[in-house]
Design an enzyme around this catalytic site. Structure first.
Site, PDB file in Angstrom:
ATOM      1  N   ALA A  58       0.795  -1.220  -0.073  1.00 53.08           N
ATOM      2  CA  ALA A  58      -0.080  -0.171  -0.058  1.00 53.08           C
ATOM      3  C   ALA A  58       0.826   1.254  -0.025  1.00 53.08           C
ATOM      4  O   ALA A  58       1.185   1.703  -0.895  1.00 53.08           O
ATOM      5  CB  ALA A  58      -0.961  -0.042   1.384  1.00 53.08           C
ATOM      6  N   HIS A  77       7.988  -1.103  -5.889  1.00 56.96           N
ATOM      7  CA  HIS A  77       6.478  -0.509  -6.035  1.00 56.96           C
ATOM      8  C   HIS A  77       6.200  -0.667  -7.607  1.00 56.96           C
ATOM      9  O   HIS A  77       5.829   0.038  -8.185  1.00 56.96           O
ATOM     10  CB  HIS A  77       6.729   1.189  -5.762  1.00 56.96           C
ATOM     11  CG  HIS A  77       5.533   1.822  -5.532  1.00 56.96           C
ATOM     12  ND1 HIS A  77       5.370   2.988  -5.002  1.00 56.96           N
ATOM     13  CD2 HIS A  77       4.205   1.418  -5.963  1.00 56.96           C
ATOM     14  CE1 HIS A  77       4.003   3.283  -4.561  1.00 56.96           C
ATOM     15  NE2 HIS A  77       3.269   2.358  -5.411  1.00 56.96           N
ATOM     16  N   ALA A 117       1.211  -2.115  -9.325  1.00 61.38           N
ATOM     17  CA  ALA A 117       0.130  -1.729 -10.518  1.00 61.38           C
ATOM     18  C   ALA A 117       0.764  -1.839 -11.758  1.00 61.38           C
ATOM     19  O   ALA A 117       0.238  -1.832 -12.847  1.00 61.38           O
ATOM     20  CB  ALA A 117      -0.012  -0.212 -10.309  1.00 61.38           C
ATOM     21  N   GLU A 171      11.253   6.228  -1.268  1.00 61.24           N
ATOM     22  CA  GLU A 171      11.294   5.706  -2.648  1.00 61.24           C
ATOM     23  C   GLU A 171      11.951   6.771  -3.493  1.00 61.24           C
ATOM     24  O   GLU A 171      11.788   7.817  -3.560  1.00 61.24           O
ATOM     25  CB  GLU A 171      10.118   5.326  -3.025  1.00 61.24           C
ATOM     26  CG  GLU A 171       9.206   4.448  -2.243  1.00 61.24           C
ATOM     27  CD  GLU A 171       7.729   3.782  -2.888  1.00 61.24           C
ATOM     28  OE1 GLU A 171       7.537   4.232  -4.010  1.00 61.24           O
ATOM     29  OE2 GLU A 171       6.975   3.165  -2.251  1.00 61.24           O
TER      30      GLU A 171
END
Ligand code: MLT
Length: 322
Positions: free
Chosen positions: A233, A281, A284, A263
């Site tokens: 998340a 990450h 997605a 990040e």
């Protein structure tokens, strides 16, 4: 004159189609240079970003012709929505378009941890063949605790159910009569009970004043020593130093992290741990998820620039007079 500014790496067929009707400036590294970004945006009517462009009040102030900020993703912590609303600028995003991709990565991390797949891969590539050392556990019969029960958690839950897992969920904002609850049927519990009972804890919380720093050392200590923690998340929901301590002290068995507080992160102790899976990450980032995301932002940008309402707005569907 540039109509649409794209300040991060957002590509694909829908973007190519947008170029046919509009002047698009594609500057995938512009987010790294806020001063140049403020200059480039002065005449633009639309800004398309991912999560790295800081869309601040100052930037919005520098964009006198801006009508829409389109965020290719679901988290909005990099966009000052309040400032955009005050300036009459539509903010749109992609609320569900990448959810399935993130849910599948969550399952991937769970399986990777349960079966020690990345560590076993490194072992074999280094010439090893110690089969017992890489013996793991099954997901079947285990308890999955979902912290936050939005769309991604729901899709994760449905897939975990197919693996034969028992489901617990904690979400203080959840309507217990929501269709997702009826469908997945997780047992709704308090956070402490979830942490104590789960074999896998997956985090699906947005970053907010309520959630930042939620996962502390004390909370990791509530988990079973055999349990795994997975965050797909937002990184700042976890106190990373506390997670490292909990892993060092074997308060939990391992962790899978797609997101980090900072990040890209510095190389640190997590990189040395065989029971930790780190990915950059990418939740997605699938061909299908990105196609849906890019199509969705391009549709809203095209609509607003043609005087039609955005479909996935968070403030209002059409720009207001400035
Ligand atoms: C999202 O917020 O949709 C994902 O974390 C991906 C991203 O930030 O681009």
């Amino acid at each position: 004159m540039t109509d649409i500014l794209v300040s991060e790496n957002i590509v694909g067929a829908p973007m190519d189609a947008l170029r046919k009707s509009h002047e698009v400036a594609f500057e995938p590294d512009l987010w790294k240079n806020p001063a140049r970004l403020a200059e480039c945006i002065a005449d633009c009517r639309a800004l398309i970003v991912r999560n790295q462009t800081r869309v601040t009040r100052e930037l919005i102030g520098a964009a006198g012709r801006l009508q829409i900020i389109a965020r290719a993703g679901v988290g909005l912590e990099n966009v000052d929505v309040q400032a955009a609303s005050e300036a009459g600028v539509v903010v749109s995003y992609t609320p569900v378009q990448n959810a399935l991709s993130v849910a599948e990565l969550t399952l991937g991390l769970m399986l990777g941890l349960a079966r020690k797949i990345p560590a076993a891969d490194r072992h074999v590539k280094a010439g090893g063949w110690e089969r017992l050392r890489y013996s793991g556990i099954e997901l079947s019969g285990k308890t999955l605790g979902l912290v936050g029960f939005g769309r991604i958690a729901f899709l994760t839950a449905m897939r975990a159910k197919a693996f034969g897992m028992r489901l617990l969920a904690y979400d203080p904002y959840l309507d217990p009569d929501a269709l997702t609850v009826t469908e997945a049927q997780p047992q709704l519990v308090g956070l402490d009970d979830l942490l104590a009972a789960s074999d896998f804890v997956t985090c699906h919380l947005p970053s907010s004043p309520d959630t930042r720093g939620l996962f502390t050392y004390a909370r990791f200590c509530r988990m079973k020593p055999s349990a795994f923690f997975i965050n797909v998340a937002r990184g700042d929901v976890v106190v990373e130093a506390d997670l490292i301590r909990a892993l060092h002290e074997q308060k939990i068995a391992g962790a899978g992290l797609d997101v980090r507080a900072v990040e890209p992160p510095e190389k640190g102790p997590l990189c040395e741990m065989d029971n930790v899976i780190l990915v950059p990450h990418i939740g997605a980032f699938t061909a299908e998820g990105q196609h849906r995301v890019v199509a969705c932002v391009c549709r809203d940008v095209e609509a607003v620039l043609s005087g039609r309402p955005a479909a996935n707005y968070v403030n209002f569907p059409l720009p207001k007079q400035r």
